[in-house]
Scaffold this active site. Structure first.
Site, mmCIF file in Angstrom:
data_model
loop_
_atom_site.group_PDB
_atom_site.id
_atom_site.type_symbol
_atom_site.label_atom_id
_atom_site.label_comp_id
_atom_site.label_asym_id
_atom_site.label_seq_id
_atom_site.Cartn_x
_atom_site.Cartn_y
_atom_site.Cartn_z
ATOM 1 N N LYS A 1 16.454 -5.824 -1.006
ATOM 2 C CA LYS A 1 16.879 -5.000 0.133
ATOM 3 C C LYS A 1 17.599 -3.754 -0.384
ATOM 4 O O LYS A 1 18.180 -3.802 -1.464
ATOM 5 C CB LYS A 1 17.878 -5.791 0.993
ATOM 6 C CG LYS A 1 17.271 -6.850 1.875
ATOM 7 C CD LYS A 1 18.359 -7.534 2.696
ATOM 8 C CE LYS A 1 17.806 -8.638 3.565
ATOM 9 N NZ LYS A 1 16.850 -8.180 4.590
ATOM 10 N N ASP B 1 23.599 -14.565 6.723
ATOM 11 C CA ASP B 1 22.214 -14.965 6.982
ATOM 12 C C ASP B 1 22.082 -16.483 7.113
ATOM 13 O O ASP B 1 20.982 -17.007 7.180
ATOM 14 C CB ASP B 1 21.306 -14.416 5.868
ATOM 15 C CG ASP B 1 19.868 -14.226 6.306
ATOM 16 O OD1 ASP B 1 19.630 -14.131 7.526
ATOM 17 O OD2 ASP B 1 18.977 -14.193 5.441
ATOM 18 N N ASP C 1 21.287 -13.222 1.396
ATOM 19 C CA ASP C 1 19.902 -12.757 1.342
ATOM 20 C C ASP C 1 19.845 -11.368 0.713
ATOM 21 O O ASP C 1 20.056 -10.361 1.397
ATOM 22 C CB ASP C 1 19.311 -12.741 2.764
ATOM 23 C CG ASP C 1 17.852 -12.279 2.771
ATOM 24 O OD1 ASP C 1 17.240 -12.213 1.690
ATOM 25 O OD2 ASP C 1 17.330 -12.011 3.880
ATOM 26 N N ARG D 1 11.537 -17.880 7.057
ATOM 27 C CA ARG D 1 10.418 -18.695 7.547
ATOM 28 C C ARG D 1 9.971 -19.683 6.478
ATOM 29 O O ARG D 1 9.444 -20.745 6.787
ATOM 30 C CB ARG D 1 9.283 -17.779 8.035
ATOM 31 C CG ARG D 1 8.704 -16.889 6.991
ATOM 32 C CD ARG D 1 7.934 -15.706 7.597
ATOM 33 N NE ARG D 1 8.813 -14.629 8.023
ATOM 34 C CZ ARG D 1 8.409 -13.504 8.604
ATOM 35 N NH1 ARG D 1 7.122 -13.312 8.845
ATOM 36 N NH2 ARG D 1 9.263 -12.585 8.958
HETATM 37 N N1 BES Z 1 17.715 -12.038 7.129
HETATM 38 C C1 BES Z 1 16.719 -11.074 7.357
HETATM 39 C C2 BES Z 1 16.640 -10.619 8.818
HETATM 40 C C3 BES Z 1 17.817 -9.845 9.346
HETATM 41 C C4 BES Z 1 17.871 -8.474 9.198
HETATM 42 C C5 BES Z 1 18.817 -10.485 10.036
HETATM 43 C C6 BES Z 1 18.932 -7.774 9.710
HETATM 44 C C7 BES Z 1 19.883 -9.770 10.541
HETATM 45 C C8 BES Z 1 19.939 -8.418 10.389
HETATM 46 C C9 BES Z 1 15.348 -11.627 6.986
HETATM 47 O O1 BES Z 1 15.324 -12.544 5.951
HETATM 48 C C10 BES Z 1 14.509 -10.463 6.585
HETATM 49 O O2 BES Z 1 14.859 -9.812 5.640
HETATM 50 N N2 BES Z 1 13.423 -10.234 7.308
HETATM 51 C C11 BES Z 1 12.560 -9.157 7.044
HETATM 52 C C12 BES Z 1 11.146 -9.643 7.252
HETATM 53 C C13 BES Z 1 10.109 -8.684 6.795
HETATM 54 C C14 BES Z 1 10.138 -8.544 5.292
HETATM 55 C C15 BES Z 1 8.761 -9.194 7.249
HETATM 56 C C16 BES Z 1 12.885 -8.040 8.030
HETATM 57 O O3 BES Z 1 13.250 -8.311 9.167
HETATM 58 O O4 BES Z 1 12.799 -6.879 7.616
HETATM 59 ZN ZN ZN Z 2 17.108 -13.646 5.671
HETATM 60 ZN ZN ZN Z 3 15.196 -11.655 4.024
#
Ligand code: BES
Ligand code: ZN
Ligand code: ZN
Length: 482
Positions: A257, A268, A250, A331
């Site tokens: 990111k 992920d 991811d 999601r």
């Molecule tokens: N895979 C990440 C969530 C994650 C973050 C898992 C850190 C484990 C450790 C997910 O896809 C993500 O990036 N979520 C975002 C959502 C946001 C953009 C609404 C997040 O949590 O920042």
């Molecule tokens: Zn993710």
């Molecule tokens: Zn993500």
């Protein structure tokens, strides 16, 4: 390339080697030991010294270990931790063979076996020379046949999940995951269906996997694995669906990111990995309930073909989704698969995903979040209960209806982000929109406990395979309910 690790710690029943290290679990000894060893055990039991301790007596080496219970260690965790003490002492003392004579319940004996095998796990395939070679530890546990059999198969399946999650994105991508799943599940009597590639997934109605996967050079895929119990089940028997987020890497996509720590996102796919591990356990333990496992696999990359922030597409169930942030991709890959699993006849469903960083903030590293609609609270509680019985803690968070407005959007039916407040809950509320009303559903956010880059309990640095055991236990519990 070898896609999985060979277990370097094997537990069997039987007497074992004559000169094996003799392990005594203080307070649970099954054999009488020489007086000198008994004295040392008494000192350890009284807390006069701390374990583990090695004692040489009459030409035999004894290792004394003691389970340390803590209020937060549930579901046999203190026995898994004992397993870690054992394998670490064996490795540091150069003992390749050991015999554990222990008087305890089948459940705790199984946890001890699991602890040994889980604690000894290492990702070795990228280590050359001596570091890549790890001699196999042989441990015998006489008198605990059932516990040894179950403990080995559970821990090996969880280690498989960890290997998938620990493997780097250059080797573990949606396609190699499919290959690994096929190989690992071969010969277990399971039915495997794979829908692979942009075209096939578009045609089959999985636009979320397409949206997330189309920026990658490696095509996305959906793996569906069905387990059918041998004994005929009743007409209205339950059908369990397990669903896992499998984003093999991811980057965040176009909503890229930050670079620091991004490497961790190779894990992920912890949800899909645990789902794979669980269905492997289920195929061997054969509970009397139908189970279908779904692994939603994609790599989230920025590219000319990638989806953009602001894109709107229509999900399998007709909902129009606005992609506010391409990093909220979990999601998106899950939504259509949840809908599909309901169409396929699931009566009970649980999904797991490393879904939100917010879950890590809210519940920390050691506890996963578990969420359900109000109508499914009893099912959510039984998921939590299953976790506690196998030493995995999941804590309920509310899918509070008033927060649904955070994911409203003027141009589409739903937005894929809901802002910083209650980020874990709004992600859960998003998923809920894709689940049929008549299916009992619970969502597990494992972002904290699935990834442990500093190590935790009996887990070395890396991914843990969290909820592998819980998912297999859910199937057992549901079968027992009938
Ligand atoms: N895979 C990440 C969530 C994650 C973050 C898992 C850190 C484990 C450790 C997910 O896809 C993500 O990036 N979520 C975002 C959502 C946001 C953009 C609404 C997040 O949590 O920042
Ligand atoms: Zn993710
Ligand atoms: Zn993500």
């Amino acid at each position: 390339m070898n896609m999985y690790e060979k277990t370097t710690c094997i537990v069997t029943t039987g007497a074992g080697k004559k000169n094996a290290l003799s392990i005594i679990v203080v307070g649970h000894a099954a054999l009488e030991a020489p007086a000198l060893v008994e004295d040392e055990a008494a000192r350890l039991a009284a807390g006069d010294c701390s374990g583990p301790r090695t004692v040489l007596c009459e030409g035999t080496a004894y290792l004394l270990v003691k389970p340390e219970s803590k209020e937060w260690l549930v579901g046999g965790e203190e026995w898994r931790l004992l397993g870690k003490q054992i394998v670490e002492s064996m490795r540091s003392g150069g003992y390749m063979n050991a015999r554990v004579s222990v008087d305890t319940t089948t459940e705790y004996a199984q946890a001890l076996v699991e602890g040994c095998v889980l604690a000894d796990y290492r990702l070795l395939q990228y280590r050359s020379g001596k570091a890549g070679k790890r001699k196999c530890l042989n441990i015998t546990m006489p008198g605990h046949k059932q516990a040894v059999k179950n403990g080995m198969l559970v821990a090996e399946a969880q280690n498989l999940a960890r290997t998938c999650a620990d493997m780097p994105g250059n080797d573990m991508n949606p396609q190699t995951f499919v290959t690994t799943a096929r190989k690992e599940l071969r010969g277990l009597g399971l039915k495997i269906k794979v829908i692979s590639g942009i075209e096939a997934l578009t045609k089959a109605g999985f636009p979320g996997l397409v949206q997330v996967g189309k920026g990658s050079a490696v095509p996305p895929a959906l793996v569906q694995v069905s387990y059918t119990p041998t004994a005929k089940t009743k007409k209205n028997a339950p059908h369990l669906a397990l669903v896992g987020k499998g984003v093999t890497f991811d980057t965040g996509g176009i909503s890229l990111k930050p670079g620091a720590g991004m490497w961790e996102m190779k894990g992920d796919m912890g949800g899909a990995a645990a789902t794979l591990g669980a269905i492997k356990i289920i195929a061997q333990q054969k509970p009397s309930v139908a189970v279908t496992a779904y692994m939603a696999l994609a790599e989230n990359m920025p590219d000319g073909a990638a989806q953009r922030p602001g894109d709107i597409y229509q999900a399998r169930n007709g909902t129009f989704i606005h992609v506010d942030n391409t990093d909220a991709e979990g999601r998106l890959v899950l939504a259509d698969v949840l809908t599909y699993a309901c169409e396929q006849g699931a009566t009970h469903m649980v999904n797991s995903a490393t879904l939100t960083g917010a879950c890590l903030i809210g519940l920390g590293n050691n506890i996963a979040g578990v969420m359900s609609r109000n109508s499914d609270e009893a099912w959510r509680d039984s998921v939590r209960q299953a976790g506690q019985s196998v030493g995995e803690e999941l804590w309920p968070l509310p899918l509070y209806g008033e927060y649904r407005s955070q994911i409203d959007h003027p141009h589409a039916d739903i937005n894929n982000t809901g802002g910083r407040p209650a980020g874990t809950i709004t992600a859960g509320l998003f998923l809920a929109e894709f689940v049929a009303d008549n299916v009992q559903w619970a969502h597990c956010d494992i972002a904290g406990p699935a990834m442990r880059s500093n190590g935790w309990r009996y887990y070395t640095k890396g991914m843990t395979g969290f909820v592998t055991r819980t998912f297999a236990r859910i199937a057992q519990d549901l079968a027992a309910r009938g």
